[in-house]
Design an enzyme around this catalytic site. Structure first.
Site, PDB file in Angstrom:
ATOM      1  N   GLU A 142     -37.914  73.070  -7.495  1.00  0.00           N
ATOM      2  CA  GLU A 142     -36.601  73.565  -7.050  1.00  0.00           C
ATOM      3  C   GLU A 142     -35.638  73.697  -8.237  1.00  0.00           C
ATOM      4  O   GLU A 142     -35.916  73.194  -9.335  1.00  0.00           O
ATOM      5  CB  GLU A 142     -36.001  72.620  -6.007  1.00  0.00           C
ATOM      6  CG  GLU A 142     -35.765  71.209  -6.518  1.00  0.00           C
ATOM      7  CD  GLU A 142     -34.695  70.456  -5.729  1.00  0.00           C
ATOM      8  OE1 GLU A 142     -33.571  70.970  -5.640  1.00  0.00           O
ATOM      9  OE2 GLU A 142     -34.982  69.355  -5.242  1.00  0.00           O
TER      10      GLU A 142
ATOM     11  N   LYS B 203     -25.080  76.236  -4.981  1.00  0.00           N
ATOM     12  CA  LYS B 203     -26.123  75.455  -4.316  1.00  0.00           C
ATOM     13  C   LYS B 203     -26.507  76.232  -3.052  1.00  0.00           C
ATOM     14  O   LYS B 203     -25.649  76.499  -2.211  1.00  0.00           O
ATOM     15  CB  LYS B 203     -25.577  74.073  -3.965  1.00  0.00           C
ATOM     16  CG  LYS B 203     -26.552  73.204  -3.199  1.00  0.00           C
ATOM     17  CD  LYS B 203     -25.941  71.862  -2.849  1.00  0.00           C
ATOM     18  CE  LYS B 203     -26.703  71.218  -1.717  1.00  0.00           C
ATOM     19  NZ  LYS B 203     -26.013  70.046  -1.160  1.00  0.00           N
TER      20      LYS B 203
ATOM     21  N   VAL C 255     -34.305  71.902  -1.612  1.00  0.00           N
ATOM     22  CA  VAL C 255     -35.632  71.705  -1.014  1.00  0.00           C
ATOM     23  C   VAL C 255     -35.833  72.741   0.095  1.00  0.00           C
ATOM     24  O   VAL C 255     -36.876  73.396   0.176  1.00  0.00           O
ATOM     25  CB  VAL C 255     -35.772  70.265  -0.462  1.00  0.00           C
ATOM     26  CG1 VAL C 255     -37.035  70.125   0.380  1.00  0.00           C
ATOM     27  CG2 VAL C 255     -35.766  69.254  -1.605  1.00  0.00           C
TER      28      VAL C 255
ATOM     29  N   ASP D 289     -24.093  65.816  10.088  1.00  0.00           N
ATOM     30  CA  ASP D 289     -24.610  66.208   8.775  1.00  0.00           C
ATOM     31  C   ASP D 289     -26.078  65.824   8.626  1.00  0.00           C
ATOM     32  O   ASP D 289     -26.425  64.703   8.270  1.00  0.00           O
ATOM     33  CB  ASP D 289     -23.760  65.580   7.659  1.00  0.00           C
ATOM     34  CG  ASP D 289     -24.068  66.213   6.307  1.00  0.00           C
ATOM     35  OD1 ASP D 289     -25.032  67.005   6.211  1.00  0.00           O
ATOM     36  OD2 ASP D 289     -23.337  65.917   5.339  1.00  0.00           O
TER      37      ASP D 289
ATOM     38  N   SER E 193     -29.485  67.419   6.754  1.00  0.00           N
ATOM     39  CA  SER E 193     -29.867  68.452   5.791  1.00  0.00           C
ATOM     40  C   SER E 193     -30.816  69.471   6.411  1.00  0.00           C
ATOM     41  O   SER E 193     -31.731  69.123   7.162  1.00  0.00           O
ATOM     42  CB  SER E 193     -30.548  67.808   4.587  1.00  0.00           C
ATOM     43  OG  SER E 193     -31.025  68.814   3.728  1.00  0.00           O
ATOM     44  N   ARG E 194     -30.602  70.716   6.052  1.00  0.00           N
ATOM     45  CA  ARG E 194     -31.505  71.792   6.470  1.00  0.00           C
ATOM     46  C   ARG E 194     -32.925  71.568   5.918  1.00  0.00           C
ATOM     47  O   ARG E 194     -33.898  72.103   6.441  1.00  0.00           O
ATOM     48  CB  ARG E 194     -30.939  73.138   5.999  1.00  0.00           C
ATOM     49  CG  ARG E 194     -31.807  74.347   6.279  1.00  0.00           C
ATOM     50  CD  ARG E 194     -31.905  74.674   7.759  1.00  0.00           C
ATOM     51  NE  ARG E 194     -32.994  75.607   8.008  1.00  0.00           N
ATOM     52  CZ  ARG E 194     -33.359  76.062   9.203  1.00  0.00           C
ATOM     53  NH1 ARG E 194     -32.716  75.658  10.282  1.00  0.00           N
ATOM     54  NH2 ARG E 194     -34.353  76.905   9.340  1.00  0.00           N
ATOM     55  N   ASP E 195     -33.017  70.756   4.855  1.00  0.00           N
ATOM     56  CA  ASP E 195     -34.345  70.450   4.289  1.00  0.00           C
ATOM     57  C   ASP E 195     -35.317  70.037   5.390  1.00  0.00           C
ATOM     58  O   ASP E 195     -36.486  70.414   5.378  1.00  0.00           O
ATOM     59  CB  ASP E 195     -34.253  69.274   3.294  1.00  0.00           C
ATOM     60  CG  ASP E 195     -33.516  69.616   2.010  1.00  0.00           C
ATOM     61  OD1 ASP E 195     -33.082  70.781   1.851  1.00  0.00           O
ATOM     62  OD2 ASP E 195     -33.363  68.703   1.171  1.00  0.00           O
TER      63      ASP E 195
ATOM     64  N   LYS F 267     -32.764  59.037  -0.911  1.00  0.00           N
ATOM     65  CA  LYS F 267     -31.788  58.038  -1.359  1.00  0.00           C
ATOM     66  C   LYS F 267     -31.137  57.372  -0.167  1.00  0.00           C
ATOM     67  O   LYS F 267     -30.977  57.987   0.885  1.00  0.00           O
ATOM     68  CB  LYS F 267     -30.690  58.723  -2.172  1.00  0.00           C
ATOM     69  CG  LYS F 267     -31.171  59.236  -3.485  1.00  0.00           C
ATOM     70  CD  LYS F 267     -29.973  59.489  -4.389  1.00  0.00           C
ATOM     71  CE  LYS F 267     -30.428  59.934  -5.749  1.00  0.00           C
ATOM     72  NZ  LYS F 267     -30.760  61.356  -5.797  1.00  0.00           N
TER      73      LYS F 267
HETATM   74  N1  PSU Z   1     -31.357  64.365  -3.130  1.00  0.00           N
HETATM   75  C1  PSU Z   1     -31.583  63.936  -4.359  1.00  0.00           C
HETATM   76  N2  PSU Z   1     -31.467  64.795  -5.407  1.00  0.00           N
HETATM   77  C2  PSU Z   1     -31.132  66.105  -5.215  1.00  0.00           C
HETATM   78  C3  PSU Z   1     -30.929  66.567  -3.887  1.00  0.00           C
HETATM   79  C4  PSU Z   1     -31.046  65.661  -2.883  1.00  0.00           C
HETATM   80  O1  PSU Z   1     -31.894  62.770  -4.536  1.00  0.00           O
HETATM   81  O2  PSU Z   1     -31.013  66.867  -6.200  1.00  0.00           O
HETATM   82  C5  PSU Z   1     -30.632  68.019  -3.641  1.00  0.00           C
HETATM   83  C6  PSU Z   1     -31.940  68.745  -3.242  1.00  0.00           C
HETATM   84  O3  PSU Z   1     -31.906  70.061  -3.750  1.00  0.00           O
HETATM   85  C7  PSU Z   1     -31.846  68.756  -1.731  1.00  0.00           C
HETATM   86  C8  PSU Z   1     -30.361  68.939  -1.509  1.00  0.00           C
HETATM   87  O4  PSU Z   1     -32.611  69.773  -1.129  1.00  0.00           O
HETATM   88  O5  PSU Z   1     -29.755  68.145  -2.532  1.00  0.00           O
HETATM   89  C9  PSU Z   1     -29.904  68.498  -0.127  1.00  0.00           C
HETATM   90  O6  PSU Z   1     -28.569  68.854   0.051  1.00  0.00           O
HETATM   91  P1  PSU Z   1     -27.921  68.806   1.511  1.00  0.00           P
HETATM   92  O7  PSU Z   1     -27.895  67.336   1.846  1.00  0.00           O
HETATM   93  O8  PSU Z   1     -26.552  69.392   1.364  1.00  0.00           O
HETATM   94  O9  PSU Z   1     -28.826  69.575   2.405  1.00  0.00           O
HETATM   95 MN    MN Z   2     -25.397  68.626   4.823  1.00  0.00          MN
END
Ligand code: PSU
Ligand code: MN
Length: 310
Positions: A31, A92, A112, A144, A146-148, A165
């Site tokens: 990524e 992002k 991701v 909240d 994540s879309r991941d 984390k």
């Molecule tokens: N968690 C980490 N390091 C990162 C990310 C998440 O420990 O760099 C990044 C990754 O690209 C992940 C994104 O896909 O943050 C998730 O962001 P969000 O929670 O806004 O979906």
């Molecule tokens: Mn989010």
């Protein structure tokens, strides 16, 4: 190989990755949010290059993904990598943002979610990263998530990470993955790793001890027609793991500050990551770099095993 002709106007595959596709060689995607928003310069550039080299040394071909001037790139040149490491004009880009960034010829760092999405456009099945996004603490009121997680639920890709984390609610993240049928395999561990530390309090259902076992589980899932991904949770190497109390204190402090400053939405993850870095005086960066490289090695080994048999 692109699934259809129309995609060619959007996607640009590097010669190295195209050759690997033509020859059915193992490929491991990487990524770019981790480069543009996850680490400072020059560590981000150096780590990105080292990750690609580790994948090559371990018998696979790296495919770093990003959106540059609206082109979805699979495999970056050194110049592209430097651009992703230094430019301030990079959004992002999660799934929600992807079409807007492409249509308006902007620059986007893939998360991701969008790396997995890009993998599905071009048929890549393995991906190595640091940590996945997940269910945030307090998601029952903020929504909240994540879309991941949805992209992992929908796409046939195996993702190697060091867990997630504890800025997230790890227990709820595991529940969410269970609901969407995503196996989480602990590599040489029975516990879900928590990124900076080798363990969290959460047990995993499956411990695996070899890349073959992981490749076989992924292959079996897909041959049975069960849609979606596999998460491999590979703990940070012991010599780079952080002290649990230090990291937990840093995360708690970061979460309090994010609430005080009203940080939410796509800013939440980068804000929390940079605060943790600040509080640990850079020690977290060292751990971050070590675990990403460790995941690249395992990702290449899994991909190699998968393609050995076909
Ligand atoms: N968690 C980490 N390091 C990162 C990310 C998440 O420990 O760099 C990044 C990754 O690209 C992940 C994104 O896909 O943050 C998730 O962001 P969000 O929670 O806004 O979906
Ligand atoms: Mn989010």
């Amino acid at each position: 190989m692109l699934n259809n002709e129309m995609l060619k106007k959007y996607v640009e595959i590097s010669p190295e990755v195209q050759e690997a596709m033509d020859k059915k060689l193992p490929i491991v995607a990487l990524e770019s949010t981790i480069i543009s928003h996850g680490m400072p310069y020059p560590q981000n550039y150096n780590t990105a290059k080292e990750c690609e080299d580790i994948i090559r040394e371990n018998g696979a071909v790296p495919a770093t993904t990003a959106i540059i001037n609206g082109k979805i790139k699979v495999g970056l040149t050194e110049e592209d990598l430097m651009f992703m490491s230094t430019s301030k004009d990079i959004a992002k880009t999660s799934t929600r943002d992807y079409s807007y960034i492409v249509a308006n010829k902007k620059n986007g760092a893939t998360t991701v979610a969008t790396t997995v999405l890009t993998c599905s456009l071009v048929g890549i099945k393995f991906f190595a990263t640091g940590g996945i996004g997940g269910v945030h603490r307090g998601a029952e009121t903020t929504f909240d998530i994540s879309r991941d997680l949805q992209e992992l639920a929908n796409t046939d890709v195996t993702v190697v990470c060091a867990g997630c984390k504890s800025i997230l609610d790890i227990g709820l993240t595991l529940e969410y993955l269970e609901t969407f049928g995503v196996p989480v395999l602990g590599y040489k561990t029975e516990k879900m790793p928590a990124f900076f530390t080798r363990e969290s309090e959460f047990n995993l259902d499956y411990r695996v001890d070899s890349p073959e076992e992981i490749a076989n589980t992924a292959k079996t899932k897909w041959e049975l027609g069960i849609k979606g991904g596999v998460v491999v949770a590979n703990p940070v190497p012991a010599e780079h793991a952080m002290d649990e109390d230090v990291i937990n204190a840093a995360i708690d402090k970061a979460i309090i500050e994010s609430k005080e400053q009203g940080i939410h939405g796509k800013e939440a993850t980068p804000f929390l990551l940079s605060k943790v870095l600040e509080v640990t005086e850079g020690k977290s960066l060292e751990a971050n770099i070590a675990l990403v490289k460790n995941n690249c090695k395992l990702g290449a080994e899994i991909a190699k095993n998968y393609y050995k048999e076909i």
